[in-house]
Design an enzyme around this catalytic site. Structure first.
Site, PDB file in Angstrom:
ATOM      1  N   HIS A  12      26.462   9.109  -2.309  1.00  0.00           N
ATOM      2  CA  HIS A  12      26.336   7.579  -2.396  1.00  0.00           C
ATOM      3  C   HIS A  12      24.967   7.245  -2.150  1.00  0.00           C
ATOM      4  O   HIS A  12      24.286   7.076  -1.166  1.00  0.00           O
ATOM      5  CB  HIS A  12      27.053   7.345  -1.300  1.00  0.00           C
ATOM      6  CG  HIS A  12      27.300   5.654  -1.099  1.00  0.00           C
ATOM      7  ND1 HIS A  12      28.517   4.860  -1.118  1.00  0.00           N
ATOM      8  CD2 HIS A  12      26.533   4.618  -1.222  1.00  0.00           C
ATOM      9  CE1 HIS A  12      28.556   3.912  -0.904  1.00  0.00           C
ATOM     10  NE2 HIS A  12      26.911   3.304  -1.114  1.00  0.00           N
ATOM     11  N   HIS A  14      22.081   4.807  -4.230  1.00  0.00           N
ATOM     12  CA  HIS A  14      21.741   3.747  -5.146  1.00  0.00           C
ATOM     13  C   HIS A  14      20.137   3.793  -5.616  1.00  0.00           C
ATOM     14  O   HIS A  14      19.341   4.019  -5.144  1.00  0.00           O
ATOM     15  CB  HIS A  14      21.825   2.128  -4.587  1.00  0.00           C
ATOM     16  CG  HIS A  14      23.162   1.908  -4.104  1.00  0.00           C
ATOM     17  ND1 HIS A  14      24.227   1.093  -5.031  1.00  0.00           N
ATOM     18  CD2 HIS A  14      24.082   2.032  -2.892  1.00  0.00           C
ATOM     19  CE1 HIS A  14      25.163   0.937  -4.312  1.00  0.00           C
ATOM     20  NE2 HIS A  14      25.137   1.614  -3.236  1.00  0.00           N
ATOM     21  N   ASP A  16      18.370   1.719  -7.172  1.00  0.00           N
ATOM     22  CA  ASP A  16      17.285   0.530  -6.737  1.00  0.00           C
ATOM     23  C   ASP A  16      16.878   0.442  -5.533  1.00  0.00           C
ATOM     24  O   ASP A  16      15.904  -0.018  -5.242  1.00  0.00           O
ATOM     25  CB  ASP A  16      17.829  -0.947  -7.554  1.00  0.00           C
ATOM     26  CG  ASP A  16      19.374  -1.189  -6.815  1.00  0.00           C
ATOM     27  OD1 ASP A  16      19.912  -0.437  -6.335  1.00  0.00           O
ATOM     28  OD2 ASP A  16      19.994  -2.327  -7.074  1.00  0.00           O
ATOM     29  N   GLY A 171      27.944  -4.799  -3.652  1.00  0.00           N
ATOM     30  CA  GLY A 171      27.405  -6.398  -3.223  1.00  0.00           C
ATOM     31  C   GLY A 171      28.013  -6.854  -1.876  1.00  0.00           C
ATOM     32  O   GLY A 171      28.497  -6.071  -0.992  1.00  0.00           O
ATOM     33  N   HIS A 198      33.063   0.012  -2.603  1.00  0.00           N
ATOM     34  CA  HIS A 198      32.284  -0.106  -1.323  1.00  0.00           C
ATOM     35  C   HIS A 198      33.484  -1.086  -0.643  1.00  0.00           C
ATOM     36  O   HIS A 198      33.803  -2.127  -0.813  1.00  0.00           O
ATOM     37  CB  HIS A 198      31.086  -0.980  -1.868  1.00  0.00           C
ATOM     38  CG  HIS A 198      30.028  -0.357  -1.859  1.00  0.00           C
ATOM     39  ND1 HIS A 198      29.748   0.402  -3.185  1.00  0.00           N
ATOM     40  CD2 HIS A 198      28.699  -0.344  -1.294  1.00  0.00           C
ATOM     41  CE1 HIS A 198      28.646   0.914  -3.301  1.00  0.00           C
ATOM     42  NE2 HIS A 198      28.083   0.441  -2.092  1.00  0.00           N
ATOM     43  N   GLU A 201      32.710  -1.860   5.126  1.00  0.00           N
ATOM     44  CA  GLU A 201      31.299  -1.541   5.548  1.00  0.00           C
ATOM     45  C   GLU A 201      30.937  -2.794   6.634  1.00  0.00           C
ATOM     46  O   GLU A 201      30.710  -2.508   7.601  1.00  0.00           O
ATOM     47  CB  GLU A 201      30.443  -1.811   4.283  1.00  0.00           C
ATOM     48  CG  GLU A 201      28.902  -1.441   4.633  1.00  0.00           C
ATOM     49  CD  GLU A 201      27.947  -1.475   3.435  1.00  0.00           C
ATOM     50  OE1 GLU A 201      26.844  -1.264   3.681  1.00  0.00           O
ATOM     51  OE2 GLU A 201      28.098  -1.987   2.578  1.00  0.00           O
ATOM     52  N   ASP A 278      22.595   6.244   0.979  1.00  0.00           N
ATOM     53  CA  ASP A 278      23.018   4.786   0.420  1.00  0.00           C
ATOM     54  C   ASP A 278      21.535   4.443  -0.247  1.00  0.00           C
ATOM     55  O   ASP A 278      21.659   4.203  -1.374  1.00  0.00           O
ATOM     56  CB  ASP A 278      23.237   4.096   1.696  1.00  0.00           C
ATOM     57  CG  ASP A 278      23.943   2.815   1.235  1.00  0.00           C
ATOM     58  OD1 ASP A 278      24.101   2.780  -0.080  1.00  0.00           O
ATOM     59  OD2 ASP A 278      24.398   1.815   2.115  1.00  0.00           O
TER      60      ASP A 278
END
Length: 333
Positions: A12, A14, A16, A171, A198, A201, A278
């Site tokens: 997991h 990302h 960006d 998101g 996702h 959370e 993450d």
């Protein structure tokens, strides 16, 4: 305790949220992109989450600047290579990199071109740095972007098992509940595209329960699953892994302290816990640090750290042979 040796698989992560300030500045200069500063130390303050961050929504604001440099094939390639090079230096053997291709189309690239560019960069990185990776393509929780999300599902199907291993949706979970996207997951199931979601959370366990109705192979985060005994039993029985991200969960206030992170409870219940980063840059972390948190902040022993590392390998979208190689690599450390 040598907790670092268990940090070899990140499921997991990302793209960006994990760009280095240096690569952002390099691409910005090449492509005449205006940044608030071209000093990497100063730029880091714009990328990292502030200590007083109070929610996932505020956390997500840190992704604006990285997306400036993910709009061309040059930027995408360089960012992917830089990330995988850094991961390789950290001792990571396999990573599943997430990104939303619809967020990289501002300068005319199609989602297909975005994904193809990243897959090619992943293959290039394997030759250069010896690290294997796959791409998880993310739909986004926005208003009025159903067309773009549908396109993401189609692109995931086109490149499935050719560099793409899963679909996801990311998101602001609390603002856009997963039930809003039922049509998309039905479409993915029709096309035979596996996905993670996702979920659980920045909302309670009901979000995970709702997500499971669509048939995900994993749950992204799922930290609040501890609120339901029935849910934990289901996750254990169905062997659905949770992608737990300790530092990120603290940053978004999903938990108030690492002691609240229910990793030990999940393990005791037989749930397949995996530990991940993450967003390495936004959360100022890496996988070794995540395992340090488990060992030093939560107090997990080596037996449990090993179990989590093996869970991560088994939950990876790899062949059985590749998983055996990773387990052998882990045992040799």
């Amino acid at each position: 305790m040598n907790y670092e040796k268990y940090a070899i698989v990140d499921l997991h992560l990302h793209l960006d949220g994990s760009l280095s300030p240096e690569i952002i500045i390099e691409i910005a200069k090449e492509e005449n992109i205006e940044l608030p500063t071209y000093n990497p130390i100063e730029l880091r303050s714009y990328l990292e989450v502030p200590k007083n961050c109070d929610s996932l929504v505020e956390y997500l604001k840190r992704f604006d600047i990285p997306n400036y440099v993910l709009q061309t094939k040059n930027g995408l390639r360089k960012c992917m290579l830089d990330l995988l090079k850094r991961l390789s230096k950290q001792g990571i053997k396999y990573a599943e990199i997430r990104m939303a291709p619809q967020l990289s189309t501002a300068k005319g690239l199609t989602q297909d071109e975005v994904v193809k560019t990243l897959i090619d960069a992943s293959l290039e990185a394997k030759k250069l740095f010896g690290i294997k990776s796959n791409l998880i393509v993310c739909m986004m929780r926005f208003e009025n972007n159903n067309k773009e999300n549908m396109e993401t599902v189609k692109v995931a199907r086109k490149y499935l098992n050719k560099g793409v291993c899963l679909l996801d949706i990311a998101g602001a979970e609390a603002l856009y509940p997963v039930s809003k996207y039922a049509e998309l997951f039905m479409f993915a199931n029709e096309l035979g595209v596996p996905f993670t979601i996702h979920s659980g959370e920045d909302t309670d366990y009901h979000s995970v329960v709702e997500s499971l109705k669509f048939g995900p192979v994993r749950i992204g985060h799922g930290v609040h699953s501890y609120q339901s005994e029935e849910l934990m039993k289901y996750l254990a029985e169905k062997k659905i892994p949770l992608e737990i991200c300790p530092k990120s969960n603290m940053d978004t206030k999903a938990i108030k302290s690492f002691k609240e992170l229910p990793v030990e409870l999940f393990l005791r219940k037989g749930i397949l816990v995996t530990i991940n980063t993450d967003d390495m840059t936004v959360s100022n972390t890496n996988l070794k640090n995540e395992y340090r948190i488990l060992a030093e902040e939560i107090g997990l022993n080596e037996e449990k750290l090993l179990q989590i590392a093996i869970n991560s390998i088994n939950a990876a979208r790899l062949s059985n042979e590749e998983k055996r190689e990773l387990i052998d690599s882990l045992n040799q450390r």
